[in-house]
Motif scaffolding. Sequence first.
Motif: not given
Length: 955
Positions: A857-881
Amino acid sequence: MNFPKPSSPPPSTTDHFLARLALLLTSEKTDDPISSNRQDLIDHIHLITWLMIILTEEKGISAARIDYSPYLFSQTHRSLRSFLETSLPASDIRIVSHALQNDALSPPVLLQVTGETAGRSSSVPILHFGGQHSEGFFAFTPENVLTHAGDSPFLGFLLSDTSESRDYRHAIQQLLRNNRKTRLLRAKIHSVQQDSLEKTHIIQDLRVSLRMLSNKEAVALSDIHSEEKSTPPLPAPSIEPPPVPVPPFWLRVCRRLKRSLFPQPAPVETPNQESAADEDVIVSPPTSLSVSRILFIAGEPNTPGVLYRCDRNAAAARDAGFDARVLPCASVGYDDIHWADVMVFWRVEYSGHVSTIFDLARSENVVTIFDADDIVFVPHYARVDLIDGIRSIGATEEQIERCFSDMRRTFLRCDQGSTTTAELVFAMHSLRPVVHLLPNIYDMASLKRARIALRMRGEPGRVNAGDGLVRIGYAAGSRTHQRDFAPICPPIADILHQRPQARLVLFREPETHRPILLVEEFPSLIPVQDQIEWRDMVPLAELQDEFARFDISIAPLETGNVFCEAKSEIKFFEAALSGAATVASPTGPFRRVIHHGETGFLADSPSEWHDALLELIDNPERRVRMARDAYHSILWPFGPQAQAQRMKLALTSLNGDDAAARSAETHLARDRLAPPDLPVIPASQTIFHHDALGEAPVTVVITSYNYEAHLLDALESVAAQTLPVLDLIVVDDGSSDGSLALATTWMERHRERFNRLILRQSLKNAGLGGARNIGMDAAETVHVMQLDADNTLRPEACETLLESMNNGTAYAYPLIACFNENGPVLMDMTADTHHQPGTPELLGDLPFNPLSLVSGNRIDAMAMVTKWAWAAVGGYYVSREAMGWEDFDLWCSMAERGLPGHHVPQILADYRQHETSMTNASTEKDVHKARVVAFVQDRHPWIRLSAEQAKPRKN
């Protein structure tokens, strides 16, 4: 569906057309006579010469005469003679300025241009133009324009008032207009060439003078002269010999049009003459194209379909980098055809005008594509038993069949096809092998209107009490769905009887209040008619307001019917935009987009419709959750960004063999990608909610877990943003410290700063991915800025990142400076980096390139993300492990789908390094990082991490 109506010719007379045609040759004004200036006389000669050529060919004669008006004889005699010698070199055509007797020794009169009406009769056509003005000018007038005698099939056709003759005259009109513009353009080119020649001579003189002045010593002059002799002289500007006279392009096309309408017996010509005639019409296909201009031609310009198939697709083409226009078919002229590289014909019926468009398109090497959103190109489907709407629109099966036949003819003249569903693609393949799937989509204006209408009912994604009623809406746009509604009418009537709080929303015409759905055909609705809400139909721009009133939207179609099975998914995605859950018939398109029981219900039998509707009425939580998931599922595939991506592939495939191969490769690779899962939205409760019902460009989402010590800094950095209107959402992921109370108090005091201000708390700790998804779900803007509660934004962060993004940018990320409790963190003296030791340590300092993600990874989480792109890939994965690499996984998923990011090389945020950060406390621990690496590499096998060992960030 919108059925094409039988075309009716516009009120027009032959005289009126010819008056307009003549005036077109001379002036943009409609009341000016033909003046005596040279430009107008040339136009006049073009028209006369063309008619002479037609008549001599028609009669097979080589000797004729022109009786010419004395007012124009002296000015046009020489030009007309030269023009006739070029166009009719083998004919003996005499031009006289007075009337001759029509005897055996004189040639027949083919053209009389005089101020007096011809009184003689002859079997040879006699054309008579215009009248004499007192000023000495020659004019075409509506009262005395063009008359003829004798037997001439072509003139009879030209002067008739039929659709073919009108289309033919329109083609002549366009060609003559183009001829004038061509002459003006040639004059400009000649002027530019003369200016260039003069400037070339000046430059040569200056070069010689500079060469002579550069050396002041007389002794060196001889050397300079010898050097100049050895230097080859500058080539003189090449002057091409005058071209061999050939008939102008418009004249050759008119001749070709006439021959196509009235095939003549082959004249007795020499082989050389035959080959010369063929050369006039042979068009060599282009070896390669450079597609940049797209013309969308609307065959039904006054119907809602033009918005979906022309306006929105033209906007998608512009977003893809092309120039695009939309025109009604009747308005398309030669200039439009010459401008275009590609023409898309939507629901265009074949006619003489359309035939001329195709002929000119072929001569201009324009690619043609037929577009349809229904099976309107199979004539034998035009039956009431297949298309129930025929009986409701005031047309007969024969009229609709004729309309379908005309559209089929248009399709057969096109090079390729495009359409809305896989079923229509399959139907088109029987006529054309290349068909592009371009589904119907929403636009950003509809999205904004839908979401603001939903917000007016309360917080989206939450059950809002309202008036306590549950509305089942049927947004039938035309009176063509009686048979679709019939099977579900009894279960709906039964549900209305069982649930007094239920309402059926139907629509009617605003002026007459005549129902769109003819309820007299459904007697089971009579006992529950008090539970029917009647709404006036609204313009398409206001349709989303009506969907927002629905709790449940129904989309019944006759399954197994070939026409209905090809219908698009409009009713599903438009309902989802406005937060309504959908129950639909299981046609092919609905089966592919609706996840049964998750994003909607598919119901076929009356019992399935009954059970699905009852489930949604009785379970408001499930109804709201289903509408939310439906919204996330359609945000990308039916959005303008996805359509721009499809449009770019379709249009670039026209740029030759290599481009077609590359486009097909990308298209096939995307088809092999597994469809993304729906974003996982953990359960949460709303602690604070404020909505001023304005429109903000950006939402900032702060995720927090036990960050009471740092949360206030993050909140204040958001309040200090330079954007005047802003949304803020704070997601507390089940904190056990005082951060929830701190955020609540802060929001109460800063309510006026924000358009929307929301505090949500997960019902149980969901992890970073789950918390981010809760925030993204709550956001109602396209652009969402991610901020962890222990970091801060600089004041211009949101505004700068927003300005750097275009309609297709999925995310933008800035430079981020690192700091700790001692101040800025500086580069390590031993660091292997291109930065100088002692300079501030920065994150996100590499330009955007998806290949940089292969090694990590070369890109930090502090970024401006479009909602359509977030939905296009299924959002952030959810896994505590595997928590910690949610942002890296998001960038990788976007790279796989060709969604671009953008780097802003400006420090816009600050990253806090401390012992309790999630990176140090969890992610960069040996055992946990091994699980994270395995998890992400399994999702993206193409990455090859260069640093798999844990490496905590220093403080």
